[in-house]
Design a protein around this motif. Sequence first.
Motif, short mmCIF file in Angstrom:
data_model
loop_
_atom_site.label_atom_id
_atom_site.label_comp_id
_atom_site.label_asym_id
_atom_site.label_seq_id
_atom_site.Cartn_x
_atom_site.Cartn_y
_atom_site.Cartn_z
N VAL A 1 -65.60 -48.19 -50.46
CA VAL A 1 -64.48 -48.71 -51.26
C VAL A 1 -64.87 -50.10 -51.70
CG1 VAL A 1 -62.06 -49.35 -51.31
CG2 VAL A 1 -62.77 -47.35 -50.01
N ALA B 1 -67.57 -49.94 -46.07
CA ALA B 1 -68.21 -48.63 -45.98
C ALA B 1 -67.85 -47.98 -44.66
CB ALA B 1 -69.73 -48.75 -46.11
N PHE C 1 -74.32 -40.84 -44.84
CA PHE C 1 -73.37 -40.79 -45.95
C PHE C 1 -72.25 -41.80 -45.67
CE2 PHE C 1 -74.92 -37.21 -48.33
CZ PHE C 1 -75.68 -36.50 -47.40
N GLN D 1 -67.20 -50.92 -39.05
CA GLN D 1 -67.54 -50.56 -40.42
C GLN D 1 -68.13 -51.77 -41.14
OE1 GLN D 1 -64.48 -49.84 -39.11
NE2 GLN D 1 -65.04 -47.72 -38.65
N HIS E 1 -64.13 -45.88 -55.38
CA HIS E 1 -64.01 -45.14 -54.13
C HIS E 1 -64.86 -43.88 -54.26
CE1 HIS E 1 -61.21 -43.39 -50.78
NE2 HIS E 1 -62.48 -43.54 -50.40
N GLY E 2 -65.89 -43.80 -53.44
CA GLY E 2 -66.76 -42.63 -53.50
C GLY E 2 -67.70 -42.58 -52.31
N THR E 3 -68.45 -41.49 -52.23
CA THR E 3 -69.40 -41.28 -51.14
C THR E 3 -70.80 -41.58 -51.65
OG1 THR E 3 -67.98 -39.59 -50.18
CG2 THR E 3 -70.26 -39.64 -49.44
N GLU F 1 -69.54 -35.02 -43.05
CA GLU F 1 -70.21 -34.22 -44.07
C GLU F 1 -70.93 -33.02 -43.44
OE1 GLU F 1 -70.15 -34.37 -47.31
OE2 GLU F 1 -68.76 -36.06 -47.29
N ASP G 1 -68.92 -44.70 -42.23
CA ASP G 1 -69.96 -43.69 -42.01
C ASP G 1 -69.31 -42.32 -41.83
OD1 ASP G 1 -72.82 -43.47 -39.71
OD2 ASP G 1 -72.21 -42.27 -41.45
N VAL G 2 -69.56 -41.43 -42.80
CA VAL G 2 -68.98 -40.08 -42.77
C VAL G 2 -70.08 -39.03 -42.66
CG1 VAL G 2 -66.89 -40.74 -44.03
CG2 VAL G 2 -68.93 -40.05 -45.31
N ASP H 1 -68.66 -43.58 -47.00
CA ASP H 1 -67.48 -43.56 -47.87
C ASP H 1 -67.20 -45.01 -48.25
OD1 ASP H 1 -64.06 -42.30 -47.55
OD2 ASP H 1 -65.24 -42.95 -49.27
#
Length: 836
Positions: free
Chosen positions: A311, A323, A307, A237, A294-296, A330, A325-326, A309
Motif C-alpha cells: 500500500v 508492505a 509476495f 511489516q 494497492h497491489g501484490t 498465496e 508478506d503474503v 501486499d
Amino acid sequence: MEQGAAPVGGRAALGVLRRLRRGCLVGSALALVPVSAFAQIGLPFLNDPRAFSSAEMIGFSIVVGLFSASLLSALWLVRQKSNIEAEGEEMRSVLADAQQRISRYEALIADKNRRIVVWEGHSGKADILGQLPAETGAPTSDRDFLAFGRWLKSNSAIDLERALESLRVDARSFDIVVETQRGEILEVQGRVSGGRAFARFVALNNLRADLAELKIEKNRLMSSISAFEALLNSIEQPVWRRDADGKLIWVNHAYGEAVEALSPEQATGEQREILGTVDRATIKARATDVSPYHGTVSTVIHGNRAFLDVVDAKSADGSCGMALDVSQIEAVREELSRTLKSHADTLDHLATPVAIFDGARHLQFYNQAFAQLWELDTPFLESHPDNSQLLDRLRSEKKLPEQLNWRTWKEQALAVYRSLDTHTDLWHLPNGQILRVIMSAHPQGGATWVFENMTEQVDLETRYNTLLRVQGETIDHLSEGVAVFGPDGRLKLSNPAFRALWGITEEVAKPGAHIQAIESACSASYDKTDGWKTFGRMITSFDDERPSLQGTMELYSGLVLDYAVIPLSNAQTMLTFVNMTDSVRAERALTEKNEALQKADELKNDFVQHVSYELRSPLTNIIGFTDLLKTPAIGPVNERQAQYIDHISTSSAVLLTIVNDILDLATVDAGIMHLNHEDIDLDDLLDDVSLQMTDRLQEGNVTLDISSPARLGHLVADQQRLKQILIKILTNAVNFAPDGTAVELKCWREGVDFVFTVADHGCGIPDEQLASVFERFSSNPRGGKRSGAGLGLSIVKSFVGLHNGDVTIDSKTGEGTLVTCRIPSAVETPSIAAAE
C-alpha cells in the motif's frame, strides 16, 4: 588647714575636668551655676578681694577653666545638633525617594498582564505580586493560584511543576509556555537572583499568543510523530517514506531487516530498496493524491521469493508505503484453487443441482444440473450474482412459489449464512415441482445449496388450491370491498364488504356474473354519469398498457367511497372500495369551523382597531383635564378637592395602563402587532428606563442598582417594546420589594444577545403559582404594595417572544425573585417585522 585644703581643691577640680571630658552635659550644667554659689563652696575672694592667697588663686583658675570648658562644650553641642538635624533631613529625603521608587516598582509589578511569584530560599513562603487578566482563568487568590493543576491543563501543570522544582533546587532558569483550562496561553519565565527564585507569568498578546500556540502545536505534533515512529518500528511489516524524487528518507526496523541492513539509518543512507525498479515505477505511476496504490508485488527477501501486499500513498512532499508478506497466503490460495478445481470437476458430473456461494454470498460454483433446473443463461451465472439477486430473478421469472411475505421468506432462506447448522426447506415451484433444498453453511463463510426433486404434479396442484382458499378467506375478512374481474368482464371473486357497500345480494355478485349485470344492480345507488361504465371500459380494454385509476364516489345513501382500479397479472383487474364517509364528514365540519373562525378573527381584528381609539381617547381627555385642574391658572382648590383630583389622576393612569396592556395583548393575539426594528444604544436605553422609574421608586421607598459594563453597545430591536419589557419587570420587582431595599438590574452581552436580570428581596412566589406567573390575570396579592390586573408578565412574555427571546423566573418563598431575560439582536437590517 588652708594649705592642706589646696590639694584637696585641686583634686576636686581635676575630678571635675575628668567628668567634663566624659560628658559635655556636665559642663553645660556648670555653666549655668551663679557666681554666688562659688562663695558657698569656699571661695571667699569673690566677696573679699583682700582675702586672696595662692591656693585660692589656683582654685579660681580651675573654676575659670571649668567655666570656659562649659562654654566650649555648649557651643560644640549646638553645632552637633545642627549637623544632626541636617543629616536627619537628608535621611528623610532619601527615605521619601526610596518609598516613591518602591511604589513605582510595585505599580509596574501589579500590571494586570503579569504575575510574579517569589520564593525566599528552598522552603520559604511564596510572595505573589500582580494579577493576570480574568479571561485567562487564573485564580485571583494566592492559594488557588499556586494550585496549578486546578486552572492549567494537566500536561502544562506537570511541566511547570518540574521547571519550578529545578529552579528552586538547582537554580536552573527556564522559559516555557503553558495553556490554561480556558485555552489561553501564558508565558512563564523562571530566574534566580539574590538567593530568591522568581517565576513571572505573562499573558501574551495576539502575535505572541499565536507563536506560543504554534510552539505547543509543534511539540504536540513532534510527540505524535515520535509515537507513530515508535509504533511503526515495533511492527513486523516494512514501512518506508520517500521524498518527491523517490529517495528513501525514513524506514522502520522491519524494513532494515528485510534489506539486510544493520540499522534503518544504513538502509536510508545506502538507499537499499525492497522493491524492484519496475515495481517502483508502476507504483509511482498509479498512486494519486485521492487513490493510493494497492497491489501484490513479487520480490526477494533473504534470498527467497516473497509476495508483498503493498500500500503506497502519495503526499505533497513525497510518499509513504507499507508492505505485508503474503507469501504463505498465496501458497495456500494456489493449493485451494487446485482442490476446488478437482471438486468442481466431480460435482459437475452429478445429476443433483448444486450451487456454492462464498462469504460475500456471491455464486462461486454451479454444476450443469443447477443451470438446467432453473433455466438460467451462462453469462448471468458467470457474472457471480449475489444469492439474494439470484432469488429475486427466479421470483420475477415465476420459478419460485409465491409467498405472502416475500421479504421475510427470503431473509429466512438467507439466514443460513449466519448459522452453523444445516437448513432444510421444501419449495413448491409454480411449474409443479417440489424441491427439497439443503443449505449447508461453511465454517470459513459461504454456503452450499443442494436441490432435490421430491414430488409429483398432483401434490403440487393440491397445495396450490389450498393456497388459493387461504387467499380467498383473507379477502373475505377485509373491511374494504374487493372485486376481481377477468379480461372477459366476468366476476372472478368478491367479498362480503363489496356486496354490503353497494347493497347487492350474493346471488347477483356470484362468480361468473358479467360486469354489465353488476352495473345494473348498482345503478340505483349513484349518479350514472360516471362510475361503473368507466370500470367496464377499463376491465374489457385490449390496450397493451392498462392504467390504474383512483377516485371518490358519493352514493345517494350518503356514503362516500374511495375506489381504485388496479390491473393484475393474467389480464385481470381488481376493484377496491373504501368507506370514507366519516372522514369526509369530519373534513367538511372542520372546513366549516375554520371558515367560522376566520370570520371571528376578522371581527376580533376590527374590534381591536376600533376599541384602541374609542377607549384611549376618553382616558386621555380625563388625564389631561385632571392635570389642567391641578394648575393654578384654573383657580384655587381646597385640600379635599386636591386629594380627589390626585385620586382621579392616579386611577385614570392605572386604567390607561390596564387598557393599553389589554389592547397590546389583543393586538398580539390578533397577529397584527408589528416590531419597529431600529439600532438602539443600550446605555441610553438604561438611562431612559431609570429616569422613568424615578417616581415609582420614590413611591415604593426602593432604590435601583444598575450593574453593567462600561459600554453595552447597540442592539437591533423595537426600542418601545424593549423599554416596556424593562419597565414592566422593574415595576413588578418594586411592587414586591420591601421598603428600604434595592432592586438589582444586571445587564451584559453574550455575543449579539442582550441579557439582563432583575432581582428583588421580597416575599417571593409560591411554588404552586410559579408555573402560572406568565398567564394572563395571574397575580400574587400577598406581599405587594399594589394589586394589579396580572397582565404585566404576560405582556413581557409576549414581547420577548416577538423578539425571538426567552424569559425565565426563579423564585423561592421568602428569598425574593430573579427574572432573567435574553433579547437577541435582529439579523435583518432595521425594518418592520410582523408578529405571527
